[in-house]
Design an enzyme around this catalytic site. Structure first.
Site, PDB file in Angstrom:
ATOM      1  N   VAL A 192       0.904  -1.088  -0.042  1.00 25.45           N
ATOM      2  CA  VAL A 192       0.041   0.130   0.182  1.00 25.45           C
ATOM      3  C   VAL A 192       0.975   1.195  -0.035  1.00 25.45           C
ATOM      4  O   VAL A 192       1.677   1.304   0.722  1.00 25.45           O
ATOM      5  CB  VAL A 192      -1.018   0.184   1.071  1.00 25.45           C
ATOM      6  CG1 VAL A 192      -1.751   1.247   1.017  1.00 25.45           C
ATOM      7  CG2 VAL A 192      -1.894  -1.138   1.215  1.00 25.45           C
ATOM      8  N   VAL A 214       0.955   5.752  -1.294  1.00 29.55           N
ATOM      9  CA  VAL A 214       0.281   6.841  -2.135  1.00 29.55           C
ATOM     10  C   VAL A 214       1.342   7.868  -2.045  1.00 29.55           C
ATOM     11  O   VAL A 214       2.003   8.097  -1.180  1.00 29.55           O
ATOM     12  CB  VAL A 214      -0.933   7.549  -1.385  1.00 29.55           C
ATOM     13  CG1 VAL A 214      -1.320   8.555  -2.100  1.00 29.55           C
ATOM     14  CG2 VAL A 214      -2.115   6.540  -1.216  1.00 29.55           C
ATOM     15  N   ARG A 257      -4.164  12.921   0.696  1.00 29.69           N
ATOM     16  CA  ARG A 257      -5.543  13.418   0.995  1.00 29.69           C
ATOM     17  C   ARG A 257      -6.389  13.623  -0.112  1.00 29.69           C
ATOM     18  O   ARG A 257      -7.197  14.542  -0.134  1.00 29.69           O
ATOM     19  CB  ARG A 257      -5.099  14.910   1.660  1.00 29.69           C
ATOM     20  CG  ARG A 257      -4.119  14.689   2.633  1.00 29.69           C
ATOM     21  CD  ARG A 257      -5.006  14.191   4.094  1.00 29.69           C
ATOM     22  NE  ARG A 257      -3.872  14.101   4.982  1.00 29.69           N
ATOM     23  CZ  ARG A 257      -3.139  12.901   5.641  1.00 29.69           C
ATOM     24  NH1 ARG A 257      -3.013  12.044   4.751  1.00 29.69           N
ATOM     25  NH2 ARG A 257      -2.207  13.157   6.683  1.00 29.69           N
ATOM     26  N   ARG A 258      -6.433  12.632  -1.062  1.00 30.24           N
ATOM     27  CA  ARG A 258      -7.363  12.772  -2.239  1.00 30.24           C
ATOM     28  C   ARG A 258      -8.230  11.572  -2.193  1.00 30.24           C
ATOM     29  O   ARG A 258      -8.933  11.405  -3.138  1.00 30.24           O
ATOM     30  CB  ARG A 258      -6.643  12.740  -3.556  1.00 30.24           C
ATOM     31  CG  ARG A 258      -5.831  13.963  -3.776  1.00 30.24           C
ATOM     32  CD  ARG A 258      -5.371  14.215  -5.056  1.00 30.24           C
ATOM     33  NE  ARG A 258      -4.455  15.209  -5.035  1.00 30.24           N
ATOM     34  CZ  ARG A 258      -3.866  15.716  -6.393  1.00 30.24           C
ATOM     35  NH1 ARG A 258      -4.227  15.359  -7.490  1.00 30.24           N
ATOM     36  NH2 ARG A 258      -2.756  16.713  -6.279  1.00 30.24           N
ATOM     37  N   GLY A 259      -8.451  10.823  -1.265  1.00 33.98           N
ATOM     38  CA  GLY A 259      -9.011   9.547  -1.074  1.00 33.98           C
ATOM     39  C   GLY A 259      -8.646   8.376  -1.837  1.00 33.98           C
ATOM     40  O   GLY A 259      -9.519   7.442  -1.950  1.00 33.98           O
ATOM     41  N   LEU A 260      -7.417   8.238  -2.184  1.00 34.07           N
ATOM     42  CA  LEU A 260      -7.064   7.322  -3.225  1.00 34.07           C
ATOM     43  C   LEU A 260      -7.070   5.976  -2.419  1.00 34.07           C
ATOM     44  O   LEU A 260      -7.470   4.905  -2.842  1.00 34.07           O
ATOM     45  CB  LEU A 260      -5.748   7.322  -3.872  1.00 34.07           C
ATOM     46  CG  LEU A 260      -5.676   8.653  -4.601  1.00 34.07           C
ATOM     47  CD1 LEU A 260      -4.138   8.838  -5.075  1.00 34.07           C
ATOM     48  CD2 LEU A 260      -6.648   8.602  -5.640  1.00 34.07           C
ATOM     49  N   LEU A 261      -6.431   5.722  -0.968  1.00 32.67           N
ATOM     50  CA  LEU A 261      -6.365   4.604  -0.284  1.00 32.67           C
ATOM     51  C   LEU A 261      -7.818   4.374   0.062  1.00 32.67           C
ATOM     52  O   LEU A 261      -8.164   3.041   0.123  1.00 32.67           O
ATOM     53  CB  LEU A 261      -5.503   4.999   1.044  1.00 32.67           C
ATOM     54  CG  LEU A 261      -5.466   3.745   2.003  1.00 32.67           C
ATOM     55  CD1 LEU A 261      -5.080   2.352   1.334  1.00 32.67           C
ATOM     56  CD2 LEU A 261      -4.660   4.022   2.965  1.00 32.67           C
ATOM     57  N   THR A 262      -8.742   5.249   0.445  1.00 28.81           N
ATOM     58  CA  THR A 262      -9.931   4.982   0.821  1.00 28.81           C
ATOM     59  C   THR A 262     -10.681   4.089  -0.205  1.00 28.81           C
ATOM     60  O   THR A 262     -11.391   3.193  -0.042  1.00 28.81           O
ATOM     61  CB  THR A 262     -10.604   6.308   1.262  1.00 28.81           C
ATOM     62  OG1 THR A 262     -10.210   6.722   2.360  1.00 28.81           O
ATOM     63  CG2 THR A 262     -12.162   5.824   1.594  1.00 28.81           C
ATOM     64  N   TYR A 297      -4.943   2.690   9.816  1.00 29.55           N
ATOM     65  CA  TYR A 297      -6.102   1.598   9.335  1.00 29.55           C
ATOM     66  C   TYR A 297      -7.122   1.421  10.263  1.00 29.55           C
ATOM     67  O   TYR A 297      -8.077   0.674  10.005  1.00 29.55           O
ATOM     68  CB  TYR A 297      -5.216   0.455   9.119  1.00 29.55           C
ATOM     69  CG  TYR A 297      -4.194   0.458   8.069  1.00 29.55           C
ATOM     70  CD1 TYR A 297      -4.747   0.264   6.730  1.00 29.55           C
ATOM     71  CD2 TYR A 297      -2.866   0.652   8.279  1.00 29.55           C
ATOM     72  CE1 TYR A 297      -3.629   0.647   5.817  1.00 29.55           C
ATOM     73  CE2 TYR A 297      -1.890   0.886   7.148  1.00 29.55           C
ATOM     74  CZ  TYR A 297      -2.498   0.794   5.819  1.00 29.55           C
ATOM     75  OH  TYR A 297      -1.389   0.795   4.754  1.00 29.55           O
ATOM     76  N   PHE A 319       4.243  -9.787   5.185  1.00 30.07           N
ATOM     77  CA  PHE A 319       3.994  -9.922   4.072  1.00 30.07           C
ATOM     78  C   PHE A 319       3.317  -8.751   3.117  1.00 30.07           C
ATOM     79  O   PHE A 319       3.481  -7.890   3.811  1.00 30.07           O
ATOM     80  CB  PHE A 319       2.622 -10.978   3.964  1.00 30.07           C
ATOM     81  CG  PHE A 319       1.508 -10.353   4.956  1.00 30.07           C
ATOM     82  CD1 PHE A 319       0.469  -9.658   4.527  1.00 30.07           C
ATOM     83  CD2 PHE A 319       1.541 -11.049   6.309  1.00 30.07           C
ATOM     84  CE1 PHE A 319      -0.457  -9.252   5.297  1.00 30.07           C
ATOM     85  CE2 PHE A 319       0.476 -10.616   7.242  1.00 30.07           C
ATOM     86  CZ  PHE A 319      -0.464  -9.620   6.881  1.00 30.07           C
TER      87      PHE A 319
END
Length: 417
Positions: free
Chosen positions: A84, A86, A92-97, A125, A417
């Site tokens: 994971v 970014v 702060r653009r919501g990509l991970l969300t 998380y 992992f």
């Protein structure tokens, strides 16, 4: 936001995806052709997401199939999340969300019981329903302070076992079966595929650092069965006075008997020229310090959360494990994403449990984060209640739940992992 494209990547986009991943993890950005080829050979592109801005990858996300052992030895299917990142220009653009939501929805659809990850940073998380479910401790052992007689045989006379140094081929042959025995007996342990053993023994390239051959030692019990495996490396450090100050670093130590565990630690403490040992990440209640005549020779150098769990199916998660004492509880589980929300009646005991949705009044209310933290038995319900993270709705339910959920040994996940 409208210019950002989040989707599964294609094999041809892997070099750009790896560049974004390397950038996020502060590694040299451009992957080599060999690294790309090594990755491509085992990547599941149906579970690999990327976020693209004008054709350039700016965020990465990947998951893989995993089996996780619960309290009592049952393994459940899990969605293991990894890689994971970014890029700092697109935070702060919501990509991970968005990537997380897509992955968890797919995991729920597949029937995975939970999702797992190793969190590089603590605050990220929890908002996605993950809670820290295991912790890890590393000790540094001063071999000259252990109180062990370095001249005695290891294993000790009367043990009936023996230690043999082996090579990578033998480890690949013997290790998987030993690890399966460990996995059946220790909650928190995850499965290891053939590639794990290949990378550990140099047969397959590890993508991000040069591989150097370690030492491999196996412990065979009195009947000749392999009951323990130790993998370690040693640096070459000498003082100006020509005194050896070499340090050993444990890569892996797994044992399925107390005799194997004792013999492998005593062996490593007896290796000539080794002055200090880093134990690697061990369970918080590891035996290693107490196997020494002077436990103060081992000092804690790392103590932190490790495996994080996000429950996706409450009924199957709670029915998969065993419980320390009999007990009946009604849990109100809150889950903003909706995957695990509901009220559930748990009837639990040492032989297993039944769990079902219910309309009965709840004894305890908690977020799915806290359920993940409690699931492997490594945390106290009463501690979480004192922190305001578990709400006691029936007087005495917290103490009752604490006795039910806690396990005799600490949960342990040996693997990143």
């Amino acid at each position: 936001m409208t210019d950002l494209d989040i989707r599964l990547i294609t094999p041809s986009e892997l070099p750009d995806w790896l560049r974004a991943l390397n950038t996020g993890f502060l590694r040299p950005p451009t992957p080599s052709d060999e690294q790309v080829a090594a990755r491509r050979s085992h990547m599941d592109f149906a579970r690999t997401q990327g976020a693209f801005d004008g054709g350039r990858c700016v965020a990465t996300f990947r998951s893989l199939a995993q089996e996780l052992t619960t309290v009592g030895g049952t393994a459940v299917r899990a969605d293991a999340i990894t890689n994971v990142s970014v890029t700092s220009t697109h935070r702060r653009r919501g990509l991970l969300t968005r990537m997380m939501a897509a992955d968890l929805a797919a995991a729920k659809e597949r029937g995975d019981v939970a999702a797992t990850l190793i969190a590089a940073e603590y605050p990220i998380y929890g908002r996605y329903g993950f809670g820290p479910a295991t912790c890890a401790t590393e000790w540094e052992i001063d071999t000259h302070r252990t109180g062990l007689d370095r001249q005695l045989r290891v294993p000790a006379d009367g043990d009936g076992g023996r230690i043999d140094l082996v090579d990578g081929a033998e480890v690949r042959a013997l290790g998987p079966a030993l690890h399966e025995r460990l996995r059946a007996s220790r909650h928190g342990v995850v499965d290891r595929d053939a590639r794990w053993w290949e990378q550990t023994t140099g047969l397959a390239e590890f993508q991000f650092q040069p591989w150097t051959e370690p030492y491999y030692a196996v412990y065979r019990g009195p009947g000749g069965t392999v009951d323990g495996l130790l993998i370690y490396r040693v640096d070459a450090t000498w003082s100006d006075a020509k005194q050896p100050l070499n340090g050993a670093k444990v890569r892996d130590l797994i044992a399925v008997t107390a005799a194997a565990e004792r013999a492998l630690w005593h062996y490593l403490c007896s290796v000539d020229w080794v002055s200090t040992i880093r134990t690697g990440l061990r369970p918080a209640d590891d035996l290693a310090p107490l196997l020494l005549p002077d436990p103060r020779a081992a000092r804690v150098v790392t103590q932190a959360d490790f495996l994080w769990v996000r429950v996706l199916d409450v009924v199957r998660a709670l029915e998969a494990r065993t419980y320390a004492v009999p007990g009946s509880l009604v849990l109100e589980v809150r889950d903003a994403a909706g995957f695990a929300a509901g009220r559930f009646h748990l009837d639990a005991g040492p032989d297993g449990a039944t769990c079902a949705p219910t309309t009965r009044s709840a004894d305890l209310a908690l977020d799915v984060r806290e359920l993940g933290t409690l699931w492997l038995g490594d945390e106290s319900v009463l501690r979480l209640a004192a922190l305001g993270r578990v709400e006691e709705l029936t007087p005495g339910a917290g103490a009752r739940a604490d006795a039910v959920f806690r396990a005799a040994r600490r949960a342990w996940c040996p693997d990143v992992f």
